[in-house]
Scaffold this motif. Structure first.
Motif, mmCIF file in Angstrom:
data_model
loop_
_atom_site.group_PDB
_atom_site.id
_atom_site.type_symbol
_atom_site.label_atom_id
_atom_site.label_comp_id
_atom_site.label_asym_id
_atom_site.label_seq_id
_atom_site.Cartn_x
_atom_site.Cartn_y
_atom_site.Cartn_z
ATOM 1 N N ALA B 178 3.310 -5.188 -4.414
ATOM 2 C CA ALA B 178 3.114 -4.444 -5.664
ATOM 3 C C ALA B 178 2.411 -5.354 -6.660
ATOM 4 N N ALA B 179 1.803 -4.745 -7.677
ATOM 5 C CA ALA B 179 1.092 -5.551 -8.685
ATOM 6 C C ALA B 179 1.158 -4.864 -10.034
ATOM 7 N N PHE B 180 1.373 -5.661 -11.079
ATOM 8 C CA PHE B 180 1.231 -5.166 -12.449
ATOM 9 C C PHE B 180 -0.201 -5.403 -12.895
ATOM 10 N N LEU B 181 -0.809 -4.406 -13.509
ATOM 11 C CA LEU B 181 -2.173 -4.544 -14.021
ATOM 12 C C LEU B 181 -2.411 -3.489 -15.088
ATOM 13 N N ASP B 182 -3.383 -3.726 -15.919
ATOM 14 C CA ASP B 182 -3.710 -2.753 -16.966
ATOM 15 C C ASP B 182 -4.898 -1.925 -16.490
ATOM 16 N N ILE B 183 -4.619 -0.722 -15.995
ATOM 17 C CA ILE B 183 -5.699 0.054 -15.375
ATOM 18 C C ILE B 183 -6.551 0.810 -16.394
ATOM 19 N N ASP B 184 -5.987 1.081 -17.569
ATOM 20 C CA ASP B 184 -6.693 1.942 -18.512
ATOM 21 C C ASP B 184 -7.074 1.232 -19.805
ATOM 22 N N GLY B 185 -6.940 -0.084 -19.836
ATOM 23 C CA GLY B 185 -7.400 -0.854 -20.986
ATOM 24 C C GLY B 185 -6.597 -0.646 -22.249
ATOM 25 N N ASP B 186 -5.349 -0.132 -22.095
ATOM 26 C CA ASP B 186 -4.543 0.073 -23.307
ATOM 27 C C ASP B 186 -3.629 -1.123 -23.570
ATOM 28 N N ARG B 187 -3.780 -2.152 -22.782
ATOM 29 C CA ARG B 187 -3.041 -3.420 -22.892
ATOM 30 C C ARG B 187 -1.576 -3.295 -22.486
ATOM 31 N N ASP B 188 -1.150 -2.111 -22.039
ATOM 32 C CA ASP B 188 0.165 -1.995 -21.403
ATOM 33 C C ASP B 188 -0.021 -2.261 -19.920
ATOM 34 N N LEU B 189 0.976 -2.881 -19.323
ATOM 35 C CA LEU B 189 0.856 -3.121 -17.890
ATOM 36 C C LEU B 189 1.313 -1.907 -17.104
ATOM 37 N N ASP B 190 0.477 -1.489 -16.165
ATOM 38 C CA ASP B 190 0.805 -0.410 -15.253
ATOM 39 C C ASP B 190 1.252 -1.044 -13.934
ATOM 40 N N LEU B 191 1.637 -0.227 -12.992
ATOM 41 C CA LEU B 191 2.235 -0.775 -11.771
ATOM 42 C C LEU B 191 1.664 -0.068 -10.552
ATOM 43 N N TYR B 192 1.116 -0.859 -9.615
ATOM 44 C CA TYR B 192 0.603 -0.289 -8.360
ATOM 45 C C TYR B 192 1.548 -0.705 -7.236
ATOM 46 N N VAL B 193 2.031 0.262 -6.490
ATOM 47 C CA VAL B 193 2.978 -0.017 -5.408
ATOM 48 C C VAL B 193 2.349 0.363 -4.072
ATOM 49 N N VAL B 194 2.298 -0.610 -3.169
ATOM 50 C CA VAL B 194 1.710 -0.383 -1.844
ATOM 51 C C VAL B 194 2.802 0.109 -0.904
ATOM 52 N N ASN B 195 2.551 1.241 -0.264
ATOM 53 C CA ASN B 195 3.501 1.745 0.723
ATOM 54 C C ASN B 195 2.961 1.516 2.120
ATOM 55 N N ASN B 196 3.863 1.251 3.047
ATOM 56 C CA ASN B 196 3.429 0.998 4.423
ATOM 57 C C ASN B 196 3.424 2.311 5.197
ATOM 58 N N LEU B 197 4.465 2.588 5.928
ATOM 59 C CA LEU B 197 4.505 3.869 6.627
ATOM 60 C C LEU B 197 5.839 4.537 6.328
ATOM 61 N N LEU B 198 5.893 5.822 6.635
ATOM 62 C CA LEU B 198 7.096 6.589 6.326
ATOM 63 C C LEU B 198 8.100 6.336 7.435
ATOM 64 N N TRP B 199 8.901 5.306 7.213
ATOM 65 C CA TRP B 199 9.798 4.855 8.278
ATOM 66 C C TRP B 199 11.201 5.397 8.102
ATOM 67 N N HIS B 200 11.796 5.730 9.204
ATOM 68 C CA HIS B 200 13.203 6.113 9.231
ATOM 69 C C HIS B 200 13.689 5.788 10.637
ATOM 70 N N ALA B 201 14.950 5.373 10.750
ATOM 71 C CA ALA B 201 15.451 4.969 12.071
ATOM 72 C C ALA B 201 15.235 6.072 13.107
ATOM 73 N N SER B 202 15.298 7.327 12.662
ATOM 74 C CA SER B 202 15.163 8.424 13.621
ATOM 75 C C SER B 202 13.746 8.562 14.152
ATOM 76 N N THR B 203 12.781 7.961 13.470
ATOM 77 C CA THR B 203 11.402 8.106 13.942
ATOM 78 C C THR B 203 10.954 6.881 14.737
ATOM 79 N N GLU B 204 11.876 5.979 15.029
ATOM 80 C CA GLU B 204 11.506 4.813 15.831
ATOM 81 C C GLU B 204 11.139 5.246 17.253
ATOM 82 N N THR B 205 10.312 4.447 17.858
ATOM 83 C CA THR B 205 9.850 4.760 19.201
ATOM 84 C C THR B 205 9.850 3.456 20.006
#
Lengths: 503, 558
Positions: B178-205
């Motif tokens: 994840a990363a904090f960054l100011d995406i819209d130039g308003d000087r507030d920090l926004d937050l980008y969250v990277v997701n991997n895959l939709l994991w659940h024990a029931s979907t293991e293979t």
């Protein structure tokens, strides 16, 4: 720890003194209990070949050395075919020491070194063997590839030039596109963009579907300022990977690369090639070897679907679901079979029941794997199929459910090839043209080689009165189809219609 | 030669010519009592092979970097059952111990209230609420956690508060970096969250290696890539802007993230490294509207058109031409890949780095380019660890996933050479994942902290001596600002660094810009390109110290 009988037999031979003294023994894989029987049998044959050679040719005459070297090389091929690189390396090293006059085993050593990640050793092997196999294109190409990876641009260029020169030895009738692409990579490193473009176009003339060449051409065209064509080529080249000219050992490597996964892959290819009977015969062999297996039963079911025996296909899936009740893929397959059964006029009286069962199976798949986009896609498909045109209100409700499921599938990253087309059509039925175009474009981005995706986009744009966009899409359709007459006719028809309308 | 012979004869004994190692590992001795637990129980559940993360942050504002270690633990089974997890841990930097000359740390997890016990992955740090202290965002397999730094209480103890539920960032999907960054130039920090895959024990293979033995799957076996999320700071809470921003147009099995204004248009862009799916270069068109330009600009896939297994990633001016290049770590049998920025387009120039021969064999995760030896050239540290076991082949340790880490010394231009032993007397070998980089003892060189899966946290203290200078970047309000490009001119050449904590893998790093100066004991000037797009020049400052540079106010040298 379970050992295979042949390994036990080998141990007995050693203890009994049958093994010739001071001769190296083949490496032993300790646990083969989960290995595919065909792989084990292949390794066993090659393994025993070395034992036999050690016993029958224990001497130091040229014939003895050659016989033992040959046996080691065959065991190396058996290991390499099954991606056991480090075991193959040891065998090729033995073969080379016994048959220094045979440079091809130095080449194979290099291939396995590269596959194992040892770039420096691979480069040295290819460099050593290249002067001795000047007219073997793949050897020169491998040297070019490793030299380029090491940053030795001049050596890479010389190697690929030699690879191209070696084609003369084949009577001039054969030109390998891989050699042009290799040399083009050198030109890209040297930033000689026009030379690179020329070589890549030559490669694509030889093989228009060569994705690696398309990707590289996309990069080069961007450098040459042709952004539009660059974008097109980059998309066509996405997911490419480097390939080499034909390898003289490849037929044997392919034959010996048995393995469950590969055997199942070959069976899938048979199915895709329209040979369900052959696929079933091969599957029965595997079924006898492995006992009840979900994957085997599911592919058998698909074979019976191809043969039109949907009842048998369903029966196999029921059996599969009992073996692995949590396999959502089985439930999806069931839903598909039941939908196909429902569309058979002979089943008209059972249609409602069959669709209900398909819906149950699709629901079960979602329950088992709510995070998998495919499950939602097939649930949507069931709803779409169940729409009764004589019931407009019901159709509208079901259309909404279909749309919701397809959107969910899209959100979850579903890669079913028809999803985008489906979504585009659903949006079209709602009169939402911008969304319709968005998904039609997504369809072409996802399946850039599918001319029908471009035809669909052309139709969508025509509907939206985007005449130039429609023309462009139709042109792409013709190009990617390799000037297929039907697609070309569609393009011409569109052009005529537009001209007549003054656009 | 004659002099050395003379000296030897005078001293009477041969001298030890062994060079001082670049790094000395002191994690346990320094009080970092943290052992990562993956929870692997033979089920080969995919997230087990990907954690854990680590952050360097000065949470208490004492000028010393503290260490936050993200624990994994035990994944829940299909019925949601599983053992309790041990918590993440925060270690406060007590400064350099006079006896050992090395920094000491104490565990302040409970006092600070940051012991989240989810199945943890990564961490991002930033002062999102602009109150002058660093907040923490922890990514999990499950709900991510936002810890707001409440500052010191009446007893002077700095405490955090879990404000996940009210922050608008609550999300149950498996997030990685994840990363904090100011995406819209308003000087507030926004937050980008990277997701991997939709994991659940029931979907293991079940997946098998070449020898038909059970092992971890490839992410593509799951066919369930998960879209990333952009949270934009509104008046008091974050809002999900993912669809609004266009960031849902493409996604893959995300692992690494690095923000930067790569095209210098005054808008913060984002690069996301995906595992076995094409990477995304999210170009900010302004006002937080994004379009993926990765494929068209040549950095979505490698130079052959092949998607690689993107793990760690960093924006860095490798060729020192004033623009930002990209580097990322990859799987065994793939190179770690260098994309050179050439007038806004990226070209895979990995072959020119000299690193192929060593990287092909290993799986790289955390990574950081810094001038570790202060010679004026960027070097590179990469931590490695397999995702499929080494069996029947070379095995480097009892752990079949363990691999040696790599240190590369910059040779000038884009060329690098491996340093024997990875710069240590005893080369680190482990299944390494998150790695964070920063100057923990403020002695002017960059140290390394990294996490080993199912191993203890390693702290590599840098032994370099030489000329250096460093900068902390503050905006007009005096708040820490990520994303500034700093140029330092010495001996007639300008070297550039991006001052941003978000790079590497599952990590947050020292936010300061650091420069080794080689033989230069003085610099000639400083140039800053602020994330707002403003470019400012500053007078030369004294070397051998960290300085504060404040936007719009010229020099602010405290």
């Amino acid at each position: 720890m379970p050992y295979l009988p042949f390994l036990l037999a080998f141990a007995v031979h050693v203890d009994s003194g049958f093994q010739a003294p001071d001769l190296p023994s083949p490496p032993i894989i300790e646990n083969t209990s989960r290995m595919d029987p065909e792989v084990v049998a292949t390794l066993d044959r090659a393994f025993q070949g070395v034992l036999k050679a050690n016993l029958e040719h224990a001497g130091a005459t040229p014939e003895d050395l050659s016989a033992r070297g040959q046996a080691w090389s065959q065991l190396g091929l058996a290991y390499e075919a099954n991606t056991m690189w480090s075991l193959a390396l040891g065998c090729y090293a033995q073969a080379i020491s016994l048959m220094p006059e045979k440079p091809e085993w130095v080449y194979r050593l290099g291939v396995c070194q590269h596959a194992g990640g040892d770039l420096i050793a691979a480069f040295e092997s290819f460099r050593a063997v290249a002067p001795r196999l000047k007219n073997t294109a793949v050897v020169q190409a491998r040297l070019g590839d490793t030299a380029l990876s090491m940053g030795f641009i001049d050596q890479a260029e010389a190697a690929w030039q030699q690879a191209i020169a070696s084609e003369a030895g084949l009577g001039g009738a054969v030109k390998f596109p891989e050699n042009r692409v290799g040399l083009a990579q050198v030109m890209i490193e040297k930033e000689s963009w026009q030379e690179a473009a020329d070589l890549l176009r030559e490669a694509l003339t030889i093989n228009p579907a060569y994705t690696h060449a398309h990707y590289l051409l996309g990069l080069v065209l961007a450098e040459l300022g042709d952004d539009l064509q660059s974008a097109f080529e980059l998309k066509r080249g996405l997911n490419a990977f480097p390939i080499f000219p034909p390898d003289p050992h490849q037929p044997l490597l392919t034959k010996w690369a048995a393995g469950f996964g590969k055997r199942m892959g070959a069976i899938e290819n048979r199915l895709a090639g329209g040979d369900p009977q052959g696929a079933l015969a091969a599957l029965e062999v595997i079924r006898a070897e492995r006992g009840p297996d979900m994957q085997v039963l599911n592919i058998m079911s698909r074979a019976y679907q191809q043969l039109g025996d949907l009842e048998q296909a369903l029966k196999l899936l029921d059996e599969s679901a009992l073996i692995d009740p949590k396999a959502y893929a089985t439930q999806i397959d069931m839903a598909v079979v039941l939908l196909n059964m429902s569309s058979n006029p002979a089943n008209a009286s059972r249609r409602v029941d069959l669709i209900a069962r398909a819906r149950t199976a699709a629901d079960a798949a979602i329950q088992m794997a709510p995070h998998i986009g495919r499950t939602w896609y097939y649930r949507g498909l069931v709803e779409q199929v169940s729409i009764d045109p004589n019931d407009p209100e019901g159709a509208q409700a079901k259309g909404k459910i279909t749309m919701a499921n397809m959107q969910r599938a899209h959100m979850l990253g579903c890669t079913e090839p028809q999803l985008y087309e489906f979504l585009a059509q659903l949006y079209a039925s709602q009169g939402k043209h911008r969304e319709m175009e968005k998904f039609a474009m997504a369809h072409t981005a996802h399946s850039p080689e599918n001319p029908m995706a471009w035809v669909f986009l052309a139709r969508v744009r025509y509907t939206m009165e985007k005449w130039d966009g429609a023309r462009q899409a139709a042109q792409h359709a013709t190009t990617v189809s390799g000037n297929d007459p039907e697609i070309a006719a569609f393009q011409q028809q569109l052009e005529n219609t537009l001209k007549q309308a003054g656009h | 030669m004659q002099l050395s012979i003379l000296l030897l004869s005078v001293l009477g004994a041969p001298q030890d010519n062994t060079p001082t190692p670049w790094f000395t590992e002191i994690g346990e001795a320094a009080g970092i009592e943290f052992s990562h637990i993956s929870g692997a129980r033979g089920e080969y559940w995919f997230p087990e092979i990907m954690g854990g993360g680590v952050a360097l942050l000065d949470y208490d504002g004492d000028g010393l970097l503290d260490i936050y270690c993200v624990q994994s633990g035990f994944l829940k089974d299909a019925d949601g059952e599983g053992p309790d997890n041990p918590p993440n841990q925060l270690f406060r930097n007590l400064g350099v111990d006079e006896g050992t000359g090395q920094p000491r740390f104490e565990d302040v997890t409970e006092l600070a209230g940051v012991g989240d016990a989810s199945y943890g992955m990564g961490v991002a740090c930033g002062d999102y609420d602009r109150d002058g202290d660093m907040d923490l965002f922890v990514t999990n397999v499950g709900v991510n956690i936002l810890f707001r730094n409440e500052g010191p209480d009446k007893q002077g103890i700095v405490r955090f508060k879990d404000i996940t539920k009210t922050s608008g960032t609550e999300d149950v999907r498996w997030a990685t970096s994840a990363a904090f960054l100011d995406i819209d130039g308003d000087r507030d920090l926004d937050l980008y969250v990277v997701n991997n895959l939709l994991w659940h024990a029931s979907t293991e293979t079940p997946c098998f290696n070449y020898f038909s033995e059970r092992d971890y799957c490839s992410p593509n076996n799951y066919n369930a890539a998960s879209p990333d999320v952009l949270f934009v700071m509104g008046r008091s809470r974050f809002q999900d802007w993912t669809p609004t921003s266009g960031l849902d147009a493409a996604f893959g099995n995300g692992l690494g993230v690095a923000p930067a204004d790569y095209d210098q248009d005054g808008n913060m862009d984002l690069y996301v490294a995906n595992d076995a799916t094409p990477n995304n270069l999210w170009h900010n068109k302004g006002r937080g509207k994004y379009t993926d330009k990765g494929l068209l600009l040549g950095c979505a896939v490698n130079g052959n058109g092949t998607p690689e297994a993107g793990m760690g990633v960093q924006w860095v001016d490798v060729d020192q031409d004033g623009d930002l290049d990209l580097f990322m770590t990859h799987l065994r049998r793939e190179t770690n890949t260098f994309y050179m920025n050439r007038r806004g387009r990226f070209t895979d120039k990995t072959n020119a780095t000299g690193m192929n021969a060593t990287s092909l064999k290993y799986t790289g995760f955390g990574m950081g380019f810094h001038d570790y030896d202060l010679d004026g050239q960027l070097d590179l540290y990469v931590v490695n660890g397999a995702v499929q076991a080494w069996r029947h082949e070379e095995v480097f340790a009892a752990d079949p996933y363990a691999e040696p880490n790599h240190l590369y010394q910059g040779q000038g231009g884009t060329r690098f050479a491996p340093v024997p032993g990875g710069g240590e007397t005893n080369q680190s070998v482990g299944t390494s994942r998150g790695a964070a980089f920063g100057d923990l003892d403020n002695d002017g060189d960059v140290d390394v902290v990294y996490m080993d899966r199912d191993g203890r946290t390693k702290l590599l203290m840098n032994n370099a001596k030489g000329h250096w200078i460093g900068f902390r970047m503050l905006d007009k309000r005096g708040d820490e600002v990520p994303g500034a490009m700093v140029g330092v001119t010495h001996q007639g050449k300008t070297a550039w660094r991006l001052a941003d904590p978000a790079y590497s893998y599952l990590a947050s790093n020292d936010p300061r810009a650091h420069f080794g100066l080689g033989t230069s004991s003085e610099i000639e000037g400083i140039t800053v390109r602020w994330p707002s797009g403003i470019v400012e020049k500053f007078d030369a400052l004294a070397t051998g110290a960290y300085h504060i540079l404040r936007e719009g106010r010229g020099l602010d040298d405290k």
